[in-house]
Design a protein around this motif. Structure first.
Motif, PDB file in Angstrom:
ATOM      1  N   PRO A 140     -20.365 -25.630  35.149  1.00  0.00           N
ATOM      2  CA  PRO A 140     -21.131 -26.813  35.551  1.00  0.00           C
ATOM      3  C   PRO A 140     -22.138 -27.274  34.514  1.00  0.00           C
ATOM      4  CG  PRO A 140     -21.853 -24.864  36.755  1.00  0.00           C
ATOM      5  CD  PRO A 140     -20.602 -24.476  36.019  1.00  0.00           C
ATOM      6  N   ILE A 141     -22.485 -26.420  33.546  1.00  0.00           N
ATOM      7  CA  ILE A 141     -23.443 -26.825  32.523  1.00  0.00           C
ATOM      8  C   ILE A 141     -22.843 -27.871  31.589  1.00  0.00           C
ATOM      9  CG2 ILE A 141     -22.849 -25.016  30.849  1.00  0.00           C
ATOM     10  CD1 ILE A 141     -25.807 -24.776  30.215  1.00  0.00           C
ATOM     11  N   ASP A 142     -21.512 -27.894  31.456  1.00  0.00           N
ATOM     12  CA  ASP A 142     -20.825 -28.818  30.553  1.00  0.00           C
ATOM     13  C   ASP A 142     -20.306 -30.011  31.349  1.00  0.00           C
ATOM     14  OD1 ASP A 142     -21.154 -27.289  28.206  1.00  0.00           O
ATOM     15  OD2 ASP A 142     -19.497 -25.986  28.797  1.00  0.00           O
ATOM     16  N   LYS A 143     -20.752 -31.221  30.976  1.00  0.00           N
ATOM     17  CA  LYS A 143     -20.371 -32.426  31.712  1.00  0.00           C
ATOM     18  C   LYS A 143     -19.959 -33.541  30.746  1.00  0.00           C
ATOM     19  CE  LYS A 143     -24.053 -31.089  34.876  1.00  0.00           C
ATOM     20  NZ  LYS A 143     -25.411 -31.420  35.376  1.00  0.00           N
ATOM     21  N   PRO A 144     -19.115 -33.249  29.774  1.00  0.00           N
ATOM     22  CA  PRO A 144     -18.777 -34.304  28.813  1.00  0.00           C
ATOM     23  C   PRO A 144     -18.053 -35.462  29.472  1.00  0.00           C
ATOM     24  CG  PRO A 144     -17.328 -32.415  28.540  1.00  0.00           C
ATOM     25  CD  PRO A 144     -18.393 -31.998  29.506  1.00  0.00           C
ATOM     26  N   SER A 145     -18.386 -36.654  29.048  1.00  0.00           N
ATOM     27  CA  SER A 145     -17.713 -37.867  29.499  1.00  0.00           C
ATOM     28  C   SER A 145     -16.709 -38.276  28.438  1.00  0.00           C
ATOM     29  CB  SER A 145     -18.740 -38.980  29.722  1.00  0.00           C
ATOM     30  OG  SER A 145     -19.715 -38.593  30.674  1.00  0.00           O
ATOM     31  N   SER A 146     -15.835 -39.195  28.781  1.00  0.00           N
ATOM     32  CA  SER A 146     -14.854 -39.653  27.802  1.00  0.00           C
ATOM     33  C   SER A 146     -15.541 -40.496  26.724  1.00  0.00           C
ATOM     34  CB  SER A 146     -13.760 -40.476  28.482  1.00  0.00           C
ATOM     35  OG  SER A 146     -14.255 -41.751  28.858  1.00  0.00           O
ATOM     36  N   LEU A 147     -14.904 -40.581  25.601  1.00  0.00           N
ATOM     37  CA  LEU A 147     -15.427 -41.419  24.522  1.00  0.00           C
ATOM     38  C   LEU A 147     -15.484 -42.877  24.964  1.00  0.00           C
ATOM     39  CD1 LEU A 147     -16.336 -41.860  21.596  1.00  0.00           C
ATOM     40  CD2 LEU A 147     -13.904 -41.937  20.953  1.00  0.00           C
TER      41      LEU A 147
ATOM     42  N   MET B  11     -22.551 -26.578  25.135  1.00  0.00           N
ATOM     43  CA  MET B  11     -21.541 -25.519  25.062  1.00  0.00           C
ATOM     44  C   MET B  11     -21.505 -24.750  26.378  1.00  0.00           C
ATOM     45  SD  MET B  11     -20.304 -25.784  22.001  1.00  0.00           S
ATOM     46  CE  MET B  11     -20.482 -27.517  22.259  1.00  0.00           C
ATOM     47  N   ALA B  12     -20.529 -23.909  26.529  1.00  0.00           N
ATOM     48  CA  ALA B  12     -20.405 -23.141  27.764  1.00  0.00           C
ATOM     49  C   ALA B  12     -21.567 -22.181  27.929  1.00  0.00           C
ATOM     50  CB  ALA B  12     -19.092 -22.364  27.746  1.00  0.00           C
ATOM     51  N   ASP B  13     -21.960 -21.952  29.164  1.00  0.00           N
ATOM     52  CA  ASP B  13     -23.035 -21.023  29.479  1.00  0.00           C
ATOM     53  C   ASP B  13     -22.457 -19.612  29.493  1.00  0.00           C
ATOM     54  OD1 ASP B  13     -25.579 -20.919  32.063  1.00  0.00           O
ATOM     55  OD2 ASP B  13     -24.965 -19.426  30.600  1.00  0.00           O
ATOM     56  N   MET B  14     -22.778 -18.835  28.487  1.00  0.00           N
ATOM     57  CA  MET B  14     -22.130 -17.541  28.316  1.00  0.00           C
ATOM     58  C   MET B  14     -22.563 -16.508  29.354  1.00  0.00           C
ATOM     59  SD  MET B  14     -20.279 -18.376  26.073  1.00  0.00           S
ATOM     60  CE  MET B  14     -20.420 -20.099  25.760  1.00  0.00           C
ATOM     61  N   GLN B  15     -23.677 -16.769  30.044  1.00  0.00           N
ATOM     62  CA  GLN B  15     -24.153 -15.793  31.012  1.00  0.00           C
ATOM     63  C   GLN B  15     -23.739 -16.147  32.432  1.00  0.00           C
ATOM     64  OE1 GLN B  15     -25.492 -13.162  29.603  1.00  0.00           O
ATOM     65  NE2 GLN B  15     -25.130 -14.238  27.687  1.00  0.00           N
ATOM     66  N   GLY B  16     -22.968 -17.222  32.614  1.00  0.00           N
ATOM     67  CA  GLY B  16     -22.519 -17.593  33.926  1.00  0.00           C
ATOM     68  C   GLY B  16     -23.565 -18.342  34.730  1.00  0.00           C
ATOM     69  N   ALA B  17     -24.680 -18.692  34.108  1.00  0.00           N
ATOM     70  CA  ALA B  17     -25.719 -19.431  34.809  1.00  0.00           C
ATOM     71  C   ALA B  17     -25.420 -20.918  34.742  1.00  0.00           C
ATOM     72  CB  ALA B  17     -27.078 -19.135  34.174  1.00  0.00           C
ATOM     73  N   ARG B  18     -26.244 -21.711  35.465  1.00  0.00           N
ATOM     74  CA  ARG B  18     -26.002 -23.143  35.526  1.00  0.00           C
ATOM     75  C   ARG B  18     -26.829 -23.902  34.502  1.00  0.00           C
ATOM     76  NH1 ARG B  18     -23.402 -25.294  39.973  1.00  0.00           N
ATOM     77  NH2 ARG B  18     -22.639 -23.752  41.451  1.00  0.00           N
ATOM     78  N   HIS B  19     -27.703 -23.234  33.781  1.00  0.00           N
ATOM     79  CA  HIS B  19     -28.569 -23.913  32.836  1.00  0.00           C
ATOM     80  C   HIS B  19     -28.548 -23.166  31.510  1.00  0.00           C
ATOM     81  CE1 HIS B  19     -30.109 -26.444  36.049  1.00  0.00           C
ATOM     82  NE2 HIS B  19     -30.272 -25.353  36.775  1.00  0.00           N
ATOM     83  N   TRP B  20     -28.755 -23.944  30.452  1.00  0.00           N
ATOM     84  CA  TRP B  20     -28.871 -23.349  29.125  1.00  0.00           C
ATOM     85  C   TRP B  20     -30.082 -22.441  29.093  1.00  0.00           C
ATOM     86  CZ3 TRP B  20     -25.658 -24.156  24.892  1.00  0.00           C
ATOM     87  CH2 TRP B  20     -26.110 -23.667  23.666  1.00  0.00           C
ATOM     88  N   ASN B  21     -29.943 -21.280  28.469  1.00  0.00           N
ATOM     89  CA  ASN B  21     -31.073 -20.373  28.355  1.00  0.00           C
ATOM     90  C   ASN B  21     -31.142 -19.826  26.940  1.00  0.00           C
ATOM     91  OD1 ASN B  21     -29.267 -18.064  28.179  1.00  0.00           O
ATOM     92  ND2 ASN B  21     -28.971 -18.247  30.384  1.00  0.00           N
ATOM     93  N   GLU B  22     -32.128 -18.971  26.681  1.00  0.00           N
ATOM     94  CA  GLU B  22     -32.328 -18.497  25.314  1.00  0.00           C
ATOM     95  C   GLU B  22     -31.202 -17.571  24.844  1.00  0.00           C
ATOM     96  OE1 GLU B  22     -34.029 -20.214  23.653  1.00  0.00           O
ATOM     97  OE2 GLU B  22     -36.195 -20.070  23.908  1.00  0.00           O
ATOM     98  N   ASN B  23     -30.473 -16.950  25.750  1.00  0.00           N
ATOM     99  CA  ASN B  23     -29.290 -16.196  25.336  1.00  0.00           C
ATOM    100  C   ASN B  23     -28.235 -17.128  24.748  1.00  0.00           C
ATOM    101  OD1 ASN B  23     -30.266 -13.671  26.164  1.00  0.00           O
ATOM    102  ND2 ASN B  23     -29.565 -14.010  28.259  1.00  0.00           N
ATOM    103  N   ASN B  24     -28.069 -18.305  25.367  1.00  0.00           N
ATOM    104  CA  ASN B  24     -27.152 -19.298  24.831  1.00  0.00           C
ATOM    105  C   ASN B  24     -27.625 -19.779  23.463  1.00  0.00           C
ATOM    106  OD1 ASN B  24     -27.268 -20.659  28.133  1.00  0.00           O
ATOM    107  ND2 ASN B  24     -25.802 -19.156  27.385  1.00  0.00           N
TER     108      ASN B  24
END
Length: 244
Positions: A205-212, A1-14
């Protein structure tokens, strides 16, 4: 999911945001869990592995569906792992949890070859090459006849497809917000957090989904057979492959 804190990595706030709002933000969540479990063949005493269990709802469903099997749940978030243990507390004797980094390779061998490996809403944090390597490593780790099931967001290749996925996801969250709480507060939070990837697909940049299509091809290249997508809605898909 999107990084709600604007960081590049998932964190505990996410993690906290997902634990608080996942029941609203995941389209047809209960149906997805049922479909994933339906794909897995029962095998007495087998090992099931979940990558990034989040709240632990899928792990609990697997423990309930397969009373002779054990579940290993791996996550990079201490808060997610604690919540998984709480969710699965009635089956604690058959649940093992562990910390890992999804993108790393050191966890991809197991003392017992799993009968199934499942993952929901996690693999899209890897880029295309990382996904290819992951699929190949999981194919090697599974026992013969074992199954890999992925539930994740997938990126439509066209602008029209992105617009449809964005609209469907908005509609799904709006509907769940009304059905669960009788108001649109959760839908408003969904918009405030910018959670709908398809509204701004190149913004985080945290979200990098590829096509099905790409991911189904990568599963086949990794050696999986019976590769298929069984469900697709609002840019979310469930797809799988079996190790020969």
């Amino acid at each position: 999911m999107a990084d709600m804190q604007g960081a590049r990595h998932w964190n505990e706030n996410n993690s906290r945001s997902f634990l608080d709002y996942g029941r609203y933000f995941v389209p047809e969540r209960e149906r997805q869990i049922d479909m994933i479990a339906d794909l897995i063949p029962a095998a007495p005493g087998g090992l099931l592995v979940e990558l990034c269990p989040g709240e632990g709802l899928l792990s609990r469903a697997l423990l309930e569906r397969f009373p002779d099997s054990r579940v290993l749940a791996l996550d990079g978030s201490a808060e997610m792992l604690e919540q998984t243990r709480q969710t699965c507390r009635n089956h604690a004797a058959r649940l093992t949890t562990g910390a890992f980094e999804l993108s790393q390779c050191d966890w991809r061998t197991f003392s017992e070859a799993p009968q199934a490996i499942v993952s929901s809403l996690a693999i899209h944090h890897l880029d295309g090459r990382q996904k290819q390597m992951l699929f190949a490593d999981l194919a090697a780790a599974l026992r013969p006849g074992g199954l890999l099931v992925v539930a994740d967001i997938v990126r439509p290749p066209s602008a029209a497809g992105l617009a449809i996925a964005a609209r469907q996801w908005d509609e799904a969250v709006r509907s769940r917000s009304l059905a669960i709480d009788g108001d649109l507060a959760a839908f408003a939070e969904f918009n405030r957090l910018g959670w709908n990837y398809f509204r701004n697909p190149d913004g985080e940049p945290i979200d990098k989904p590829s096509s099905l299509a790409e991911q189904l091809a990568w599963l086949s290249e990794a050696g999986f057979t019976e590769v298929d997508c069984i469900w697709l809605f609002a840019g979310h898909a469930i797809f799988s492959g079996r190790k020969p």
